[in-house]
Design an enzyme around this catalytic site. Structure first.
Site, PDB file in Angstrom:
ATOM      1  N   HIS A 278       9.813  19.917 -26.707  1.00  0.00           N
ATOM      2  CA  HIS A 278      10.719  18.943 -27.302  1.00  0.00           C
ATOM      3  C   HIS A 278      11.811  18.597 -26.295  1.00  0.00           C
ATOM      4  O   HIS A 278      11.946  19.246 -25.260  1.00  0.00           O
ATOM      5  CB  HIS A 278      11.338  19.501 -28.600  1.00  0.00           C
ATOM      6  CG  HIS A 278      12.111  20.761 -28.401  1.00  0.00           C
ATOM      7  ND1 HIS A 278      11.647  21.998 -28.776  1.00  0.00           N
ATOM      8  CD2 HIS A 278      13.314  20.983 -27.822  1.00  0.00           C
ATOM      9  CE1 HIS A 278      12.530  22.914 -28.454  1.00  0.00           C
ATOM     10  NE2 HIS A 278      13.548  22.329 -27.862  1.00  0.00           N
TER      11      HIS A 278
HETATM   12  C1  T46 Z   1      15.299  24.955 -27.041  1.00  0.00           C
HETATM   13  C2  T46 Z   1      14.488  26.163 -26.738  1.00  0.00           C
HETATM   14  C3  T46 Z   1      14.865  26.800 -25.441  1.00  0.00           C
HETATM   15  C4  T46 Z   1      17.441  27.299 -36.415  1.00  0.00           C
HETATM   16  O1  T46 Z   1      17.439  27.374 -37.674  1.00  0.00           O
HETATM   17  N1  T46 Z   1      18.633  27.413 -35.743  1.00  0.00           N
HETATM   18  C5  T46 Z   1      18.696  27.338 -34.375  1.00  0.00           C
HETATM   19  O2  T46 Z   1      19.793  27.431 -33.810  1.00  0.00           O
HETATM   20  C6  T46 Z   1      17.474  27.154 -33.632  1.00  0.00           C
HETATM   21  C7  T46 Z   1      17.497  27.075 -32.115  1.00  0.00           C
HETATM   22  C8  T46 Z   1      16.302  27.056 -34.336  1.00  0.00           C
HETATM   23  N2  T46 Z   1      16.289  27.127 -35.703  1.00  0.00           N
HETATM   24  C9  T46 Z   1      14.997  27.060 -36.405  1.00  0.00           C
HETATM   25  C10 T46 Z   1      14.231  25.762 -36.253  1.00  0.00           C
HETATM   26  C11 T46 Z   1      12.793  26.195 -36.397  1.00  0.00           C
HETATM   27  O3  T46 Z   1      12.464  26.242 -37.760  1.00  0.00           O
HETATM   28  O4  T46 Z   1      14.154  28.073 -35.863  1.00  0.00           O
HETATM   29  C12 T46 Z   1      12.808  27.629 -35.859  1.00  0.00           C
HETATM   30  C13 T46 Z   1      12.229  27.742 -34.450  1.00  0.00           C
HETATM   31  O5  T46 Z   1      12.855  26.757 -33.609  1.00  0.00           O
HETATM   32  P1  T46 Z   1      12.047  25.977 -32.466  1.00  0.00           P
HETATM   33  O6  T46 Z   1      10.652  25.763 -32.875  1.00  0.00           O
HETATM   34  O7  T46 Z   1      12.848  24.759 -32.095  1.00  0.00           O
HETATM   35  O8  T46 Z   1      12.096  27.065 -31.283  1.00  0.00           O
HETATM   36  P2  T46 Z   1      11.740  26.860 -29.738  1.00  0.00           P
HETATM   37  O9  T46 Z   1      11.724  28.205 -29.137  1.00  0.00           O
HETATM   38  O10 T46 Z   1      10.553  25.994 -29.571  1.00  0.00           O
HETATM   39  O11 T46 Z   1      13.003  26.045 -29.142  1.00  0.00           O
HETATM   40  C14 T46 Z   1      14.262  26.669 -29.081  1.00  0.00           C
HETATM   41  C15 T46 Z   1      15.360  25.681 -29.452  1.00  0.00           C
HETATM   42  O12 T46 Z   1      15.092  25.140 -30.753  1.00  0.00           O
HETATM   43  C16 T46 Z   1      15.461  24.553 -28.456  1.00  0.00           C
HETATM   44  O13 T46 Z   1      16.669  23.849 -28.657  1.00  0.00           O
HETATM   45  O14 T46 Z   1      15.677  24.221 -26.145  1.00  0.00           O
HETATM   46  O15 T46 Z   1      14.506  27.151 -27.769  1.00  0.00           O
END
Ligand code: T46
Length: 137
Positions: A50
């Site tokens: 993303h």
């Molecule tokens: C990024 C990379 C390095 C939350 O509820 N609060 C938060 O602060 C974050 C970061 C995520 N979430 C929830 C959203 C999703 O339901 O946690 C779940 C997993 O998030 P995501 O799929 O976005 O995780 P990554 O590891 O793909 O990405 C994360 C960050 O979201 C993103 O900003 O740059 O780590």
């Protein structure tokens, strides 16, 4: 490729071990609104895929390693994060992928905004349209 920066974090080392201090607007290039960390990973489950519209972040790998691929729509660059004394600042408009997360990885992320799902672009075609608009502005 721009929109990212490698931060050399000063390590204070003595016979007891190492210490790194993070200070907003000093060695972290923004005010810190949120800190989160990612662990219990494995290299078969990549993360990221993303971009953010406004969010700035600094990624610090406290343990283990991860390949962070950054894409600006034209070129891709891979940065290996494998030491707690390096930070990777990623600015808005960069598509990122976290690949080869080691099983012992602990990735800490400092962010300049609260969590907001509306700030995410999770579709690569939508991302390309977004950066195209940015170039025209
Ligand atoms: C990024 C990379 C390095 C939350 O509820 N609060 C938060 O602060 C974050 C970061 C995520 N979430 C929830 C959203 C999703 O339901 O946690 C779940 C997993 O998030 P995501 O799929 O976005 O995780 P990554 O590891 O793909 O990405 C994360 C960050 O979201 C993103 O900003 O740059 O780590």
């Amino acid at each position: 490729m721009e929109k990212f920066e490698i931060l050399d974090l000063k390590e204070i080392k003595d016979s007891r071990g190492c210490l790194v201090a993070l200070e907003e607007l000093i060695n972290i290039p923004f005010e810190i609104k949120r800190v989160y960390y990612i662990y219990n990973t494995n290299n078969a489950s990549p993360r990221g895929f993303h971009a953010h519209k406004k969010l700035k972040q600094v990624l610090i790998c406290l343990k283990g390693s991860v390949d962070v691929v950054m894409d600006n729509g034209k070129s891709r660059i891979n940065f290996l994060l494998d030491t707690p004394n390096k930070g990777l600042a990623i600015y808005p408009g960069v598509w990122r992928e976290l690949l080869n997360c080691s099983e012992d990885m602990v990735l800490m992320v400092l962010a300049d905004r609260y969590y907001d799902e509306n700030d995410y672009i999770r579709d690569y075609e939508e991302y390309q349209k977004f950066i195209q608009k940015e170039v025209l502005i």
